[in-house]
Design a protein around this motif. Structure first.
Motif, PDB file in Angstrom:
ATOM      1  N   MET A  23       0.826  -1.203   0.000  1.00  8.09           N
ATOM      2  CA  MET A  23       0.000   0.000   0.000  1.00  8.09           C
ATOM      3  C   MET A  23       0.865   1.259   0.000  1.00  8.09           C
ATOM      4  SD  MET A  23      -2.969   1.044   2.744  1.00  8.09           S
ATOM      5  CE  MET A  23      -1.821   1.133   4.127  1.00  8.09           C
ATOM      6  N   PHE A  24       1.875   1.293   0.858  1.00  7.91           N
ATOM      7  CA  PHE A  24       2.722   2.477   0.949  1.00  7.91           C
ATOM      8  C   PHE A  24       3.588   2.644  -0.294  1.00  7.91           C
ATOM      9  CE2 PHE A  24       2.703   2.610   5.898  1.00  7.91           C
ATOM     10  CZ  PHE A  24       1.373   2.997   5.851  1.00  7.91           C
ATOM     11  N   ALA A  25       4.018   1.525  -0.895  1.00 12.91           N
ATOM     12  CA  ALA A  25       4.805   1.606  -2.128  1.00 12.91           C
ATOM     13  C   ALA A  25       3.965   2.212  -3.261  1.00 12.91           C
ATOM     14  CB  ALA A  25       5.313   0.226  -2.529  1.00 12.91           C
ATOM     15  N   VAL A  26       2.708   1.788  -3.367  1.00 15.52           N
ATOM     16  CA  VAL A  26       1.807   2.313  -4.400  1.00 15.52           C
ATOM     17  C   VAL A  26       1.530   3.789  -4.161  1.00 15.52           C
ATOM     18  CG1 VAL A  26      -0.554   2.206  -5.311  1.00 15.52           C
ATOM     19  CG2 VAL A  26       0.738   0.098  -4.939  1.00 15.52           C
ATOM     20  N   LEU A  27       1.212   4.155  -2.911  1.00 17.00           N
ATOM     21  CA  LEU A  27       0.919   5.555  -2.585  1.00 17.00           C
ATOM     22  C   LEU A  27       2.139   6.449  -2.818  1.00 17.00           C
ATOM     23  CD1 LEU A  27      -1.182   5.136   0.692  1.00 17.00           C
ATOM     24  CD2 LEU A  27      -2.016   5.827  -1.564  1.00 17.00           C
ATOM     25  N   GLY A  28       3.313   5.959  -2.424  1.00 17.72           N
ATOM     26  CA  GLY A  28       4.538   6.733  -2.633  1.00 17.72           C
ATOM     27  C   GLY A  28       4.831   6.929  -4.106  1.00 17.72           C
ATOM     28  N   THR A  29       4.609   5.889  -4.912  1.00 21.88           N
ATOM     29  CA  THR A  29       4.833   5.991  -6.361  1.00 21.88           C
ATOM     30  C   THR A  29       3.857   6.968  -6.996  1.00 21.88           C
ATOM     31  OG1 THR A  29       5.618   3.697  -6.399  1.00 21.88           O
ATOM     32  CG2 THR A  29       4.984   4.683  -8.510  1.00 21.88           C
ATOM     33  N   LEU A  30       2.591   6.932  -6.576  1.00 23.07           N
ATOM     34  CA  LEU A  30       1.580   7.855  -7.110  1.00 23.07           C
ATOM     35  C   LEU A  30       1.958   9.302  -6.827  1.00 23.07           C
ATOM     36  CD1 LEU A  30      -1.788   6.043  -6.230  1.00 23.07           C
ATOM     37  CD2 LEU A  30      -0.827   6.434  -8.505  1.00 23.07           C
ATOM     38  N   GLN A  31       2.534   9.549  -5.654  1.00 20.99           N
ATOM     39  CA  GLN A  31       2.954  10.910  -5.310  1.00 20.99           C
ATOM     40  C   GLN A  31       3.968  11.441  -6.326  1.00 20.99           C
ATOM     41  OE1 GLN A  31       2.339  13.169  -2.688  1.00 20.99           O
ATOM     42  NE2 GLN A  31       0.624  11.956  -1.969  1.00 20.99           N
ATOM     43  N   TYR A  32       4.848  10.563  -6.800  1.00 20.43           N
ATOM     44  CA  TYR A  32       5.891  11.005  -7.724  1.00 20.43           C
ATOM     45  C   TYR A  32       5.417  11.050  -9.179  1.00 20.43           C
ATOM     46  CZ  TYR A  32       9.313  11.317  -4.087  1.00 20.43           C
ATOM     47  OH  TYR A  32       9.995  11.726  -2.965  1.00 20.43           O
ATOM     48  N   TRP A  33       4.265  10.484  -9.475  1.00 22.83           N
ATOM     49  CA  TRP A  33       3.685  10.587 -10.807  1.00 22.83           C
ATOM     50  C   TRP A  33       2.872  11.866 -10.971  1.00 22.83           C
ATOM     51  CZ3 TRP A  33       1.636   4.920 -11.764  1.00 22.83           C
ATOM     52  CH2 TRP A  33       2.709   4.140 -12.214  1.00 22.83           C
ATOM     53  N   MET A  34       2.469  12.469  -9.864  1.00 24.74           N
ATOM     54  CA  MET A  34       1.615  13.655  -9.917  1.00 24.74           C
ATOM     55  C   MET A  34       2.446  14.935  -9.844  1.00 24.74           C
ATOM     56  SD  MET A  34      -1.373  12.404  -7.328  1.00 24.74           S
ATOM     57  CE  MET A  34      -2.214  10.843  -7.572  1.00 24.74           C
ATOM     58  N   ASP A  35       2.018  15.944 -10.602  1.00 19.10           N
ATOM     59  CA  ASP A  35       2.706  17.229 -10.602  1.00 19.10           C
ATOM     60  C   ASP A  35       1.816  18.370 -10.124  1.00 19.10           C
ATOM     61  OD1 ASP A  35       5.183  16.321 -11.635  1.00 19.10           O
ATOM     62  OD2 ASP A  35       4.332  16.254 -13.654  1.00 19.10           O
ATOM     63  N   ASN A  36       0.520  18.104  -9.990  1.00 21.60           N
ATOM     64  CA  ASN A  36      -0.419  19.150  -9.598  1.00 21.60           C
ATOM     65  C   ASN A  36      -0.282  19.438  -8.099  1.00 21.60           C
ATOM     66  OD1 ASN A  36      -2.828  20.516  -8.720  1.00 21.60           O
ATOM     67  ND2 ASN A  36      -3.772  19.945 -10.658  1.00 21.60           N
ATOM     68  N   PRO A  37       0.117  20.672  -7.726  1.00 21.85           N
ATOM     69  CA  PRO A  37       0.317  20.977  -6.306  1.00 21.85           C
ATOM     70  C   PRO A  37      -0.932  20.763  -5.450  1.00 21.85           C
ATOM     71  CG  PRO A  37       1.255  22.711  -7.680  1.00 21.85           C
ATOM     72  CD  PRO A  37       0.471  21.817  -8.582  1.00 21.85           C
ATOM     73  N   MET A  38      -2.107  21.060  -5.998  1.00 25.14           N
ATOM     74  CA  MET A  38      -3.340  20.904  -5.221  1.00 25.14           C
ATOM     75  C   MET A  38      -3.627  19.431  -4.913  1.00 25.14           C
ATOM     76  SD  MET A  38      -4.333  23.816  -4.411  1.00 25.14           S
ATOM     77  CE  MET A  38      -5.863  23.325  -3.648  1.00 25.14           C
ATOM     78  N   VAL A  39      -3.426  18.568  -5.923  1.00 30.14           N
ATOM     79  CA  VAL A  39      -3.626  17.127  -5.732  1.00 30.14           C
ATOM     80  C   VAL A  39      -2.613  16.596  -4.717  1.00 30.14           C
ATOM     81  CG1 VAL A  39      -3.600  14.866  -6.847  1.00 30.14           C
ATOM     82  CG2 VAL A  39      -4.586  16.826  -8.050  1.00 30.14           C
ATOM     83  N   LEU A  40      -1.355  17.040  -4.851  1.00 27.22           N
ATOM     84  CA  LEU A  40      -0.315  16.617  -3.918  1.00 27.22           C
ATOM     85  C   LEU A  40      -0.608  17.108  -2.501  1.00 27.22           C
ATOM     86  CD1 LEU A  40       2.870  17.187  -6.102  1.00 27.22           C
ATOM     87  CD2 LEU A  40       2.060  14.999  -5.230  1.00 27.22           C
ATOM     88  N   MET A  41      -1.183  18.314  -2.392  1.00 26.70           N
ATOM     89  CA  MET A  41      -1.512  18.844  -1.079  1.00 26.70           C
ATOM     90  C   MET A  41      -2.595  18.000  -0.402  1.00 26.70           C
ATOM     91  SD  MET A  41      -2.024  22.880  -0.230  1.00 26.70           S
ATOM     92  CE  MET A  41      -0.645  23.298  -1.263  1.00 26.70           C
ATOM     93  N   VAL A  42      -3.584  17.595  -1.197  1.00 28.14           N
ATOM     94  CA  VAL A  42      -4.639  16.726  -0.657  1.00 28.14           C
ATOM     95  C   VAL A  42      -4.031  15.402  -0.197  1.00 28.14           C
ATOM     96  CG1 VAL A  42      -6.710  15.398  -1.235  1.00 28.14           C
ATOM     97  CG2 VAL A  42      -6.505  17.766  -2.005  1.00 28.14           C
ATOM     98  N   GLY A  43      -3.133  14.832  -1.028  1.00 25.22           N
ATOM     99  CA  GLY A  43      -2.460  13.580  -0.667  1.00 25.22           C
ATOM    100  C   GLY A  43      -1.629  13.724   0.595  1.00 25.22           C
ATOM    101  N   THR A  44      -0.950  14.866   0.731  1.00 22.74           N
ATOM    102  CA  THR A  44      -0.123  15.116   1.920  1.00 22.74           C
ATOM    103  C   THR A  44      -0.981  15.239   3.168  1.00 22.74           C
ATOM    104  OG1 THR A  44       1.535  16.248   0.555  1.00 22.74           O
ATOM    105  CG2 THR A  44       1.602  16.655   2.925  1.00 22.74           C
ATOM    106  N   VAL A  45      -2.123  15.914   3.050  1.00 17.94           N
ATOM    107  CA  VAL A  45      -3.041  16.052   4.191  1.00 17.94           C
ATOM    108  C   VAL A  45      -3.555  14.680   4.615  1.00 17.94           C
ATOM    109  CG1 VAL A  45      -5.306  16.926   4.909  1.00 17.94           C
ATOM    110  CG2 VAL A  45      -3.715  18.421   3.688  1.00 17.94           C
TER     111      VAL A  45
END
Length: 197
Positions: A23-45
């Motif tokens: 689960m964490f490997a998939v989530l971590g990989t998805l974070q690096y595929w995304m470039d949209n700051p708003m989407v990344l902010m939601v993921g970080t929250v």
């Protein structure tokens, strides 16, 4: 070696090591595929809420979390200075999300359980003649040394604060390096003895 694993049981302790790792490997990989700051902010929250939900279990890693936040601020400051503030924000969000996932895995999973998962997942490579048990052991040792680095740093910093009343900072670099080299040599000698049996 020291360990960041927490004996304070949480809901994440009850999730199997293989599920957490996947689960964490998939989530971590998805974070690096995304470039949209708003989407990344939601993921970080969301990562932050998951992290905070672990309660007292994250206390052993609080200094590590502080150092990650400091690194994120430095990254943002550097990229802002280079006229790339959005890139700095994206990089900082990725780093803090991945770090929270990694720390959550570390404080809720025993190293032995991770080693078992690595051995099971790498088992198909044995058909290619690869000695997977050694590869799994190397991965587990790498994870333990990352833990050991931060626990040794924490101990040295606390000792320095007691003596001087100030944070150790760069003054800890030499003793920390010496401790890590001694630990690495001790582990290498133990492994050599066991492999020779």
């Amino acid at each position: 070696m020291g360990s960041l694993y927490s004996e304070d049981q949480t809901w994440l302790h009850r999730v199997s090591a293989s599920v957490k790792l996947l689960m964490f490997a998939v989530l971590g990989t998805l974070q690096y595929w995304m470039d949209n700051p708003m989407v990344l902010m939601v993921g970080t929250v969301m990562c932050g809420l998951m992290f905070v939900s672990l309660g007292r279990a994250i206390l052993p890693a609080r200094k590590l979390v502080t150092s990650v936040i400091l690194a994120c601020l430095l990254i943002m400051a550097f990229h802002s200075y280079m006229q790339h503030p959005v890139l700095g924000l994206v990089s900082a969000l990725r780093l803090i999300s991945a770090s929270m996932l990694g720390i959550a895995l570390t404080v809720t999973t025993r190293t032995g359980d991770l080693l078992t998962v690595f051995e099971r997942w790498l088992a198909p490579l044995q058909r290619l003649g690869i000695r997977t048990e050694r590869l799994a052991l190397q991965l587990a040792i790498m994870l333990r040394f990352i833990e050991h680095f931060f626990t040794a740093w924490k101990r040295l910093d606390e000792a320095h604060r007691i003596r001087t009343g100030k944070a150790g900072g760069l003054h800890l670099l030499a003793p920390l390096t010496i401790q890590m080299l001694i630990s690495a040599r001790r582990v290498a000698d133990t492994l050599e003895l066991r492999m020779g049996e």
